[in-house]
Design an enzyme around this catalytic site. Sequence first.
Site, PDB file in Angstrom:
ATOM      1  N   CYS A 110       0.821  -1.158  -0.209  1.00  0.00           N
ATOM      2  CA  CYS A 110      -0.062  -0.064  -0.025  1.00  0.00           C
ATOM      3  C   CYS A 110       0.885   1.287  -0.039  1.00  0.00           C
ATOM      4  O   CYS A 110       0.341   2.368  -0.411  1.00  0.00           O
ATOM      5  CB  CYS A 110      -0.882  -0.012   1.359  1.00  0.00           C
ATOM      6  SG  CYS A 110      -1.889  -1.438   1.293  1.00  0.00           S
ATOM      7  N   HIS A 247      -3.324   6.994   3.578  1.00  0.00           N
ATOM      8  CA  HIS A 247      -3.863   5.774   2.555  1.00  0.00           C
ATOM      9  C   HIS A 247      -5.148   5.556   3.113  1.00  0.00           C
ATOM     10  O   HIS A 247      -5.360   5.472   4.215  1.00  0.00           O
ATOM     11  CB  HIS A 247      -2.438   4.777   3.074  1.00  0.00           C
ATOM     12  CG  HIS A 247      -3.164   3.421   2.828  1.00  0.00           C
ATOM     13  ND1 HIS A 247      -3.549   2.819   1.532  1.00  0.00           N
ATOM     14  CD2 HIS A 247      -3.096   2.176   3.381  1.00  0.00           C
ATOM     15  CE1 HIS A 247      -3.989   1.529   1.277  1.00  0.00           C
ATOM     16  NE2 HIS A 247      -3.553   1.149   2.643  1.00  0.00           N
ATOM     17  N   ASN A 277     -10.276  -0.319   0.211  1.00  0.00           N
ATOM     18  CA  ASN A 277      -8.800  -0.125   0.204  1.00  0.00           C
ATOM     19  C   ASN A 277      -8.161  -0.951  -1.119  1.00  0.00           C
ATOM     20  O   ASN A 277      -8.346  -1.785  -1.498  1.00  0.00           O
ATOM     21  CB  ASN A 277      -8.101  -0.871   1.186  1.00  0.00           C
ATOM     22  CG  ASN A 277      -6.628  -0.962   1.398  1.00  0.00           C
ATOM     23  OD1 ASN A 277      -5.923  -0.535   0.560  1.00  0.00           O
ATOM     24  ND2 ASN A 277      -6.086  -1.641   2.568  1.00  0.00           N
TER      25      ASN A 277
END
EC number: 2.3.1.180
Length: 361
Positions: A110, A247, A277
Amino acid sequence: MQYAHITGWGKAVPPSSLTNDDLATFMETSDEWIKSRTGISKRHISHVNTSVLASVAAKHALAAAGIDGSELDLIILASASPDTLIPNIASTVQANVGATCGAFDINAACSGFLYGIGLASSLIKSGQNKKVLVIGAERLSFYLDWSRRETAVLFGDGAGAVVLEAREEEGGVLGYELNNDPDGREILKSSFGSQIDRLDASSLDFYIQFNGQEIFKRAIQGMGSLSAKVLEKCNVDKDDVDWVIPHQANERIIDTLVSRMKIPKERAIVNIANYGNTSAATIPIAICDALDKGLIKPGQTILSCAFGAGLTSAALLFKWTDRVTPINTSDAKVPDCEQTALELIKPAVDYFFKKAAEENR
């Protein structure tokens, strides 16, 4: 001295979306349960490969910057879910945008997009490159065991990209920090890779595994400490930060992060409700959405931070350029899909629920 400025941006999202109510049709959950714990309302499921999403986002970013793919000096593609490991899918994007330059993939999970921005800005500041395309693209639905609620509700597919260009005027990327916590390698993982036994069919039952409580704790610590470090290094006070683009893993993590940093929640860009996500794609997609909504203004100071499997973490401080509208637009789009998201995932849902039932006998 040259400075790396973001001059183009673009995103690509699959047309089929999977809502929380859709998930509730085959697992024990509800819209209220998911939304209250994660902030997610829906996520997108891709019917095409990661490189297709990446190429569409790249074409929009190039058009926004007003440049042609042939002008690029380098392509960096961040992904933990590429179509192929050999060759890299940056080369696929390169072919699709007509570039003749270096091109490679990176996997920092990520945090990958910010790792790519950091590397690109260093290459530009050194004089090695003038124009670099950085992409974050994921098809995380490929890794999901749909019988495992703790992960199945979290992830989605998508891509985002930016063009960084060398400019003489100060601004652009002001500084960045990268880190990795190897003690947390087992907290978030998938067993897919050359370690699997290709001759054992059960080895293909790989899926994302994670320890939610440990991730929550380490994510806040990692993003918070690196954000403070980059602010200090750049001699910028947190009160001078116009936007935080974190994020998009979990809205609770974002809330806790900005609270501990003593930054008002209103200054955080949060779009997790619509995407879930998307790993390396979350930050570039959030940048595009913020620009579409007119939130980002010329000259604003933006702090971005991320964490991911590894456990990687990254923080980036940059000053937006003088332009918030695209120079040109592209007609590139993700191909239409005749199936709903539920129809797309049905074979995997049936497989994993059958497997779970057999294991529980």
